[in-house]
Design a protein around this motif. Structure first.
Motif, mmCIF file in Angstrom:
data_model
loop_
_atom_site.group_PDB
_atom_site.id
_atom_site.type_symbol
_atom_site.label_atom_id
_atom_site.label_comp_id
_atom_site.label_asym_id
_atom_site.label_seq_id
_atom_site.Cartn_x
_atom_site.Cartn_y
_atom_site.Cartn_z
ATOM 1 N N UNK A 70 35.807 25.217 -9.591
ATOM 2 C CA UNK A 70 35.568 23.942 -8.187
ATOM 3 C C UNK A 70 35.392 25.793 -6.942
ATOM 4 N N UNK A 71 34.543 25.487 -6.517
ATOM 5 C CA UNK A 71 33.433 27.122 -5.636
ATOM 6 C C UNK A 71 33.765 26.602 -4.614
ATOM 7 N N UNK A 72 33.901 26.796 -3.206
ATOM 8 C CA UNK A 72 33.909 25.704 -1.718
ATOM 9 C C UNK A 72 33.119 27.141 -1.222
ATOM 10 N N UNK A 73 32.289 26.387 0.039
ATOM 11 C CA UNK A 73 31.686 27.454 0.490
ATOM 12 C C UNK A 73 32.531 27.454 1.827
ATOM 13 N N UNK A 74 33.178 27.991 2.749
ATOM 14 C CA UNK A 74 34.229 27.578 4.358
ATOM 15 C C UNK A 74 33.410 27.934 5.355
ATOM 16 N N UNK A 75 33.214 27.107 6.056
ATOM 17 C CA UNK A 75 33.338 26.988 7.274
ATOM 18 C C UNK A 75 33.027 28.299 8.173
ATOM 19 N N UNK A 76 34.068 29.389 7.754
ATOM 20 C CA UNK A 76 34.150 30.518 7.888
ATOM 21 C C UNK A 76 33.565 32.219 7.596
ATOM 22 N N UNK A 77 32.752 30.940 6.419
ATOM 23 C CA UNK A 77 31.783 31.689 5.764
ATOM 24 C C UNK A 77 32.071 32.593 3.951
ATOM 25 N N UNK A 78 33.792 32.155 3.677
ATOM 26 C CA UNK A 78 33.743 32.383 2.480
ATOM 27 C C UNK A 78 34.189 32.396 1.226
ATOM 28 N N UNK A 79 33.619 32.402 0.504
ATOM 29 C CA UNK A 79 33.046 31.685 -0.499
ATOM 30 C C UNK A 79 33.034 32.176 -1.764
ATOM 31 N N UNK A 105 37.880 23.625 6.265
ATOM 32 C CA UNK A 105 37.182 23.236 6.218
ATOM 33 C C UNK A 105 35.648 23.663 5.423
ATOM 34 N N UNK A 106 35.474 23.358 4.173
ATOM 35 C CA UNK A 106 34.012 23.198 3.629
ATOM 36 C C UNK A 106 32.894 22.714 3.908
ATOM 37 N N UNK A 107 32.003 24.105 3.815
ATOM 38 C CA UNK A 107 30.491 23.443 4.042
ATOM 39 C C UNK A 107 29.835 22.428 3.368
ATOM 40 N N UNK A 114 39.234 13.539 -14.756
ATOM 41 C CA UNK A 114 38.302 12.841 -14.629
ATOM 42 C C UNK A 114 37.307 12.254 -13.793
ATOM 43 N N UNK A 115 38.336 12.615 -12.607
ATOM 44 C CA UNK A 115 37.588 12.400 -11.542
ATOM 45 C C UNK A 115 37.792 13.289 -10.484
ATOM 46 N N UNK A 116 36.743 13.660 -9.980
ATOM 47 C CA UNK A 116 36.966 14.856 -8.466
ATOM 48 C C UNK A 116 36.568 14.997 -7.341
ATOM 49 N N UNK A 117 37.186 14.757 -6.287
ATOM 50 C CA UNK A 117 36.383 14.017 -4.813
ATOM 51 C C UNK A 117 36.818 15.033 -4.111
ATOM 52 N N UNK A 118 36.184 15.404 -3.016
ATOM 53 C CA UNK A 118 36.279 16.422 -2.489
ATOM 54 C C UNK A 118 35.679 15.629 -0.984
ATOM 55 N N UNK A 119 36.483 15.497 -0.373
ATOM 56 C CA UNK A 119 36.574 14.664 0.988
ATOM 57 C C UNK A 119 36.417 15.154 2.242
ATOM 58 N N UNK A 120 34.987 16.279 1.876
ATOM 59 C CA UNK A 120 34.477 16.306 2.739
ATOM 60 C C UNK A 120 34.218 15.730 4.595
ATOM 61 N N UNK A 121 33.634 14.769 4.048
ATOM 62 C CA UNK A 121 33.076 14.356 5.115
ATOM 63 C C UNK A 121 34.674 13.479 6.190
#
Ligand SMILES: [Zn+2]
Ligand SMILES: [Zn+2]
Length: 154
Positions: free
Chosen positions: A115-124, A103-105, A35-42
């Motif tokens: 869901x897909x993440x672009x990780x800060x280490x460059x992996x995605x 952490x994802x960029x 119903x709700x997806x929260x990516x708490x990136x900040x």
């Protein structure tokens, strides 16, 4: 009424069976519809999903990074005998280097199923399907019910 013939399972057997059921049972549509997806990136904390069946799931980013479902990471985990989300064994160092937590960029939905993440280490390359996430829910309740995994000291 005779209860002869009924075999009571030991607590361990019951738990093992429940774990096995949970792993293999088909999940309901409601359990797999977010119903709700929260990516708490900040905040840097992780991902929270409220599902249609009322369950609220959460995963921290470090867990998600170590649970990457891409072929390369899955193979690496199999070779190292690690469960999804289990951190790599760190080499013993005299002066341990500080490693910032994963952490994802950025993060974006993939179709309507993942869901897909672009990780800060460059992996995605990991695609985290709702099914995968729900089956590996890291909320306190699901974690307590899941198989005990070796704890790592962060
Ligand atoms: Zn990966
Ligand atoms: Zn849960």
């Amino acid at each position: 009424m005779s209860h002869e013939g009924i075999r009571f399972l030991s607590k361990e057997e019951q738990e093992r069976q429940e774990r096995e059921n949970r792993r293999t049972a088909a999940l309901s549509k409601e359990a797999l519809t977010p119903l709700k997806v929260r990516v708490l990136k900040t905040e840097g904390t992780g991902v929270e999903i409220d599902w249609e069946d009322g369950h609220k799931s959460q995963w921290n980013f470090a867990w998600l990074r170590d649970a990457c479902p891409c072929a390369t990471c899955v193979e690496e985990r199999l070779n190292q005998n690690r469960a999804p989300g289990q951190a790599k064994a760190k080499p013993t160092q005299l002066l341990p280097l500080y490693e910032p937590p994963a952490r994802p960029a950025s993060a974006q939905p993939v179709g309507r199923y993942a869901l897909q993440f672009n990780w800060q280490d460059g992996h995605s390359s990991g695609i985290y399907s709702w099914d995968f996430l729900r089956r590996h829910c890291q909320c306190a309740e699901c974690k307590a019910a899941a198989a005990p995994t070796p704890t790592t000291i962060q």
